[in-house]
Design a protein around this motif. Structure first.
Motif, PDB file in Angstrom:
ATOM      1  N   UNK A 125      57.845  91.652  21.110  1.00 36.44           N
ATOM      2  CA  UNK A 125      57.909  93.053  21.545  1.00 36.44           C
ATOM      3  C   UNK A 125      57.230  93.971  20.537  1.00 36.44           C
ATOM      4  N   UNK A 126      57.516  93.722  19.242  1.00 33.37           N
ATOM      5  CA  UNK A 126      56.934  94.568  18.201  1.00 33.37           C
ATOM      6  C   UNK A 126      55.418  94.395  18.112  1.00 33.37           C
ATOM      7  N   UNK A 127      54.949  93.172  18.240  1.00 34.91           N
ATOM      8  CA  UNK A 127      53.501  92.911  18.121  1.00 34.91           C
ATOM      9  C   UNK A 127      52.693  93.508  19.266  1.00 34.91           C
ATOM     10  N   UNK A 128      53.373  93.835  20.362  1.00 32.33           N
ATOM     11  CA  UNK A 128      52.667  94.432  21.502  1.00 32.33           C
ATOM     12  C   UNK A 128      52.669  95.962  21.477  1.00 32.33           C
ATOM     13  N   UNK A 129      53.238  96.565  20.442  1.00 34.49           N
ATOM     14  CA  UNK A 129      53.347  98.017  20.369  1.00 34.49           C
ATOM     15  C   UNK A 129      52.036  98.650  19.887  1.00 34.49           C
ATOM     16  N   UNK A 130      51.894  99.939  20.169  1.00 30.09           N
ATOM     17  CA  UNK A 130      50.673 100.660  19.818  1.00 30.09           C
ATOM     18  C   UNK A 130      50.466 100.738  18.310  1.00 30.09           C
ATOM     19  N   UNK A 131      51.540 100.914  17.534  1.00 32.35           N
ATOM     20  CA  UNK A 131      51.370 101.071  16.097  1.00 32.35           C
ATOM     21  C   UNK A 131      50.832  99.781  15.460  1.00 32.35           C
ATOM     22  N   UNK A 132      51.122  98.619  16.054  1.00 31.86           N
ATOM     23  CA  UNK A 132      50.581  97.362  15.544  1.00 31.86           C
ATOM     24  C   UNK A 132      49.087  97.292  15.845  1.00 31.86           C
ATOM     25  N   UNK A 187      54.898  93.892   7.255  1.00 30.47           N
ATOM     26  CA  UNK A 187      55.259  95.267   6.921  1.00 30.47           C
ATOM     27  C   UNK A 187      55.505  96.131   8.141  1.00 30.47           C
ATOM     28  N   UNK A 188      54.755  95.907   9.207  1.00 29.22           N
ATOM     29  CA  UNK A 188      54.854  96.790  10.364  1.00 29.22           C
ATOM     30  C   UNK A 188      55.714  96.194  11.487  1.00 29.22           C
ATOM     31  N   UNK A 189      55.379  94.996  11.920  1.00 30.45           N
ATOM     32  CA  UNK A 189      56.095  94.419  13.069  1.00 30.45           C
ATOM     33  C   UNK A 189      57.483  93.916  12.690  1.00 30.45           C
ATOM     34  N   UNK A 190      57.580  93.200  11.587  1.00 32.78           N
ATOM     35  CA  UNK A 190      58.847  92.555  11.240  1.00 32.78           C
ATOM     36  C   UNK A 190      59.956  93.558  10.963  1.00 32.78           C
ATOM     37  N   UNK A 191      59.642  94.644  10.288  1.00 33.35           N
ATOM     38  CA  UNK A 191      60.690  95.611   9.938  1.00 33.35           C
ATOM     39  C   UNK A 191      61.328  96.206  11.181  1.00 33.35           C
ATOM     40  N   UNK A 192      60.551  96.436  12.211  1.00 35.27           N
ATOM     41  CA  UNK A 192      61.115  96.965  13.455  1.00 35.27           C
ATOM     42  C   UNK A 192      61.798  95.871  14.267  1.00 35.27           C
ATOM     43  N   UNK A 207      65.858  94.755  13.560  1.00 34.24           N
ATOM     44  CA  UNK A 207      67.069  95.488  13.941  1.00 34.24           C
ATOM     45  C   UNK A 207      67.955  94.673  14.893  1.00 34.24           C
ATOM     46  N   UNK A 208      67.442  94.130  16.001  1.00 33.86           N
ATOM     47  CA  UNK A 208      68.317  93.283  16.835  1.00 33.86           C
ATOM     48  C   UNK A 208      68.733  91.992  16.137  1.00 33.86           C
ATOM     49  N   UNK A 209      67.904  91.499  15.229  1.00 30.84           N
ATOM     50  CA  UNK A 209      68.258  90.287  14.484  1.00 30.84           C
ATOM     51  C   UNK A 209      69.413  90.569  13.534  1.00 30.84           C
ATOM     52  N   UNK A 230      69.576 101.186   8.409  1.00 23.95           N
ATOM     53  CA  UNK A 230      68.924 102.262   7.677  1.00 23.95           C
ATOM     54  C   UNK A 230      68.033 101.717   6.575  1.00 23.95           C
ATOM     55  N   UNK A 231      68.440 100.584   5.970  1.00 19.23           N
ATOM     56  CA  UNK A 231      67.613  99.992   4.927  1.00 19.23           C
ATOM     57  C   UNK A 231      66.343  99.388   5.516  1.00 19.23           C
ATOM     58  N   UNK A 232      66.456  98.765   6.689  1.00 21.82           N
ATOM     59  CA  UNK A 232      65.308  98.138   7.328  1.00 21.82           C
ATOM     60  C   UNK A 232      64.367  99.169   7.919  1.00 21.82           C
ATOM     61  N   UNK A 233      64.936 100.187   8.581  1.00 16.93           N
ATOM     62  CA  UNK A 233      64.118 101.202   9.249  1.00 16.93           C
ATOM     63  C   UNK A 233      64.514 102.584   8.737  1.00 16.93           C
ATOM     64  N   UNK A 234      63.788 103.143   7.780  1.00 15.02           N
ATOM     65  CA  UNK A 234      64.156 104.437   7.178  1.00 15.02           C
ATOM     66  C   UNK A 234      64.229 105.585   8.186  1.00 15.02           C
ATOM     67  N   UNK A 235      63.548 105.480   9.322  1.00 17.32           N
ATOM     68  CA  UNK A 235      63.590 106.558  10.323  1.00 17.32           C
ATOM     69  C   UNK A 235      64.980 106.804  10.852  1.00 17.32           C
ATOM     70  N   UNK A 236      65.837 105.775  10.825  1.00 20.89           N
ATOM     71  CA  UNK A 236      67.196 105.919  11.337  1.00 20.89           C
ATOM     72  C   UNK A 236      68.069 106.774  10.428  1.00 20.89           C
ATOM     73  N   UNK A 237      67.645 107.006   9.189  1.00 21.45           N
ATOM     74  CA  UNK A 237      68.454 107.809   8.277  1.00 21.45           C
ATOM     75  C   UNK A 237      68.528 109.267   8.700  1.00 21.45           C
TER      76      UNK A 237
END
Length: 315
Positions: free
Chosen positions: A207-214, A230-235, A238-240, A306-313
């Motif tokens: 799912x992450x690898x198919x996103x626009x930011x990737x 750095x980009x795909x794995x961090x997002x 979260x479900x993991x 929050x540690x994995x994805x700083x945007x959630x802070x």
């Protein structure tokens, strides 16, 4: 962060109160009379049964029994085991390090196998590596723990003689022997969880690898390793993380079959013995401790988000 923690605690406390009611109420649905079991050979004497019920407050109305139990729990008193006459809190503290060691080893094995396999499988989608990883994950999920445990004992204990077939040695007593007695049950438990983690990691990574930011990161000329990690794995983590905390909580709740096969004196054996002997205080204490563990892990999972994805802070 402090305000967020206060809000989460405000949600946790009512949850624990409801759980305590369910734990105490459902306990009463268990068949059998504890007084008859505790009376032993004198179970036919009405006076003995009446005395036991009075000592254990079994002759009181259920709401009164619950409030008395809850009041003791709030001050850290889980009562005494009716069968062995020891504090329930001491029994839990004695078994918790055993289960925590076993659960930690099993979870570490699962993460080291499942997460990298899921990443590689997603990056190499529809290749031989992907099919092999999915096949191994399916085998891990489908293999019964009791069968795998017996096969490992036959191979590594009976045939090769490398590891002890059962028993437990505390980590503080002999680290190497402790590792030898727990590595097989830890692998049995971690094997199935590794398969689940692999499949969830793979799905989240796809799912992450198919996103626009990737696609944007790749268009900028970033190395594939940087894009994936750095980009795909961090997002994708979260479900993991959610799944990992749930699975770790399940491990801490006790793996009954695995502990029975390898004679590990953990939570699983404690709760089984308590249920068979109608030892209500032990059952209630262990189940409540398990509920506290799951609630605590839920808070840990939120912090990890929050540690994995700083945007959630700032969400």
């Amino acid at each position: 962060m402090g305000l967020w923690l206060l809000k989460r605690l405000g949600q946790v406390l009512p949850t624990l109160l409801i759980l305590s009611i369910l734990i105490f109420g459902l306990q009463q649905l268990m068949p059998g009379d504890p007084a008859l079991i505790l009376a032993g050979e004198e179970r036919g004497d009405p006076q003995v049964l009446a005395q036991i019920r009075a000592e254990l407050r079994l002759d009181q109305p259920l709401p009164q029994q619950y409030l008395a139990w809850l009041g003791r729990v709030l001050v850290g008193d889980f009562g005494y085991s009716w069968r062995i006459r020891e504090p329930v809190g001491a029994l839990i503290l004695a078994k918790l390090p055993v289960t925590f060691q076993l659960a930690s080893m099993a979870f570490l094995i699962a993460v080291l196998i499942g997460v990298p396999a899921g990443i590689v499988s997603a990056v190499r989608r529809d290749t031989a590596v992907d099919w092999a990883a999915n096949g191994i994950a399916l085998a891990g999920i489908s293999t019964p723990n009791f069968w795998l445990g017996i096969m490992l004992i036959l191979l590594f204990s009976v045939q090769l003689g490398w590891l002890p077939p059962s028993g437990y040695v505390p980590l503080t007593e002999d680290p190497w022997q402790s590792l030898a007695t727990t590595i097989m049950p830890a692998f049995v438990l971690g094997n199935a969880i590794a398969g689940v983690l692999m499949r969830h990691t793979r799905a989240a990574m796809l799912t992450a690898l198919s996103q626009d930011y990737v696609r944007t990161a790749r268009a900028k000329g970033l190395a594939e390793r940087v894009v994936v990690v750095k980009h795909a794995l961090r997002n994708a983590l979260i479900p993991v993380v959610t799944l990992g905390t749930i699975e770790f909580g399940r491990l801490l709740a006790g793996a009954v079959l695995t502990e029975q096969i390898f004679t590990i004196p953990g939570f699983g054996k404690l709760i089984v013995d308590a249920v068979f002997n109608r030892d209500y205080p032990v059952v209630q204490g262990v189940v409540l401790a398990t509920a506290l563990i799951f609630v605590s892990l839920s808070l840990v999972a939120d912090l990890l988000y929050m540690a994995v994805n700083p945007r959630l802070r700032t969400a």
